[in-house]
Design a protein around this motif. Structure first.
Motif: not given
Ligand code: MF3
Ligand code: CO
Length: 250
Positions: A64-65, A79-82, A218-226
């Motif tokens: 994790y970065p 979520g990865i800070p950007s 990004d293989d990290w951020t998990v999002v609500a599918a809907d």
């Protein structure tokens, strides 16, 4: 599966680690405003961690970065800070963080509104937090892990929200993730028995829509599918012979 029971010395180190994390969350909360790039929250966390001579348990965890996770709107967790992504009025933003103090891990998450947010988003934030407090009413020696899960599920289901099932709470101590797993949805099995001296991260993740999630590329951020907004609230707690002690709140 074995769940570690912390000694009085270890509990004191867990208290210090978590109190420091609670302070860091309060510092980060002050920065939230429209226009802020999410990386600014990570930079502030990294500075806090360095100044307090502790370590981040998130940074480099499985690669994790960053030092914290910043999950905006439909992003559930991780979520990865950007530099590019900026908070906007009306967003909801979940900050998840942890630190290691003398080998002892803390873990806590909060969700905030950015500027003025809709009533349904505010309610989602409030009820996710309330679900944590309902859950930990069952976090007592002699109860089972499922009593926490079921208390959270029973509280949330009447609102029609979606409970995230792919990610769960967990034991925490000399590692960020220890046994047991603590789901936020109804359990058929009782699960492990709770004992004084266990330290647990209880963390409901609740979506305004359905609970199904997907992973971004990004293989990290998990999002609500809907695509519906999601809230996260987490504290590390100590099981005692009476009421649980919330270690990561001040
Ligand atoms: N804080 C998360 C949890 O509650 C773990 C984050 S892992 C990281 O379990 F790699 F994203 F940092
Ligand atoms: Co956690």
């Amino acid at each position: 599966m074995s769940i570690s029971i912390k000694s009085p010395r270890e509990i004191e180190l867990m208290r210090i680690s978590n109190r420091m994390l609670a302070e860091m969350h309060l510092e980060l909360e002050k920065l939230i405003e429209p226009g802020l790039p999410t990386i600014a929250l990570d930079e502030a966390a990294a500075k806090f961690i360095k100044e307090h001579e502790v370590e981040s348990n998130f940074l480099n965890y499985d690669g994790y970065p960053a030092s914290i996770c910043v999950s905006v709107n439909e992003e559930v967790v991780h979520g990865i800070p950007s530099k590019e992504k900026r908070l906007q009025e009306g967003d909801i933003v979940a900050i998840d963080a942890g630190i290691i103090y003398k080998g002892y891990h803390s873990d806590a998450a909060r969700t905030y509104g950015v500027g003025k947010i809709s009533a349904d988003r505010q309610k989602l934030i409030d009820e996710t937090r309330n679900a944590f407090f309902e859950g930990i009413k069952a976090a007592r020696a002699g109860n089972h892990v499922s009593d926490i899960s079921n208390a959270i599920a029973d509280y949330i289901e009447p609102f029609g929200y979606g409970i995230v099932r792919e990610l769960v709470g967990h034991g925490v101590g000399t590692s960020l993730h220890e046994d047991p797993q603590i789901p936020n949805f109804r359990q058929k099995r009782r699960g492990a028995k709770l004992e004084a001296g266990m330290t647990l991260a209880v963390e409901p993740m609740i979506n305004l829509g359905r609970g199904d999630v997907e992973w971004l590329d990004d293989d990290w951020t998990v999002v609500a599918a809907d695509g519906s907004p999601s809230a996260h609230y987490e504290n590390t707690i100590l099981i005692t012979d009476g009421d649980p002690e919330i270690l990561s709140l001040i």
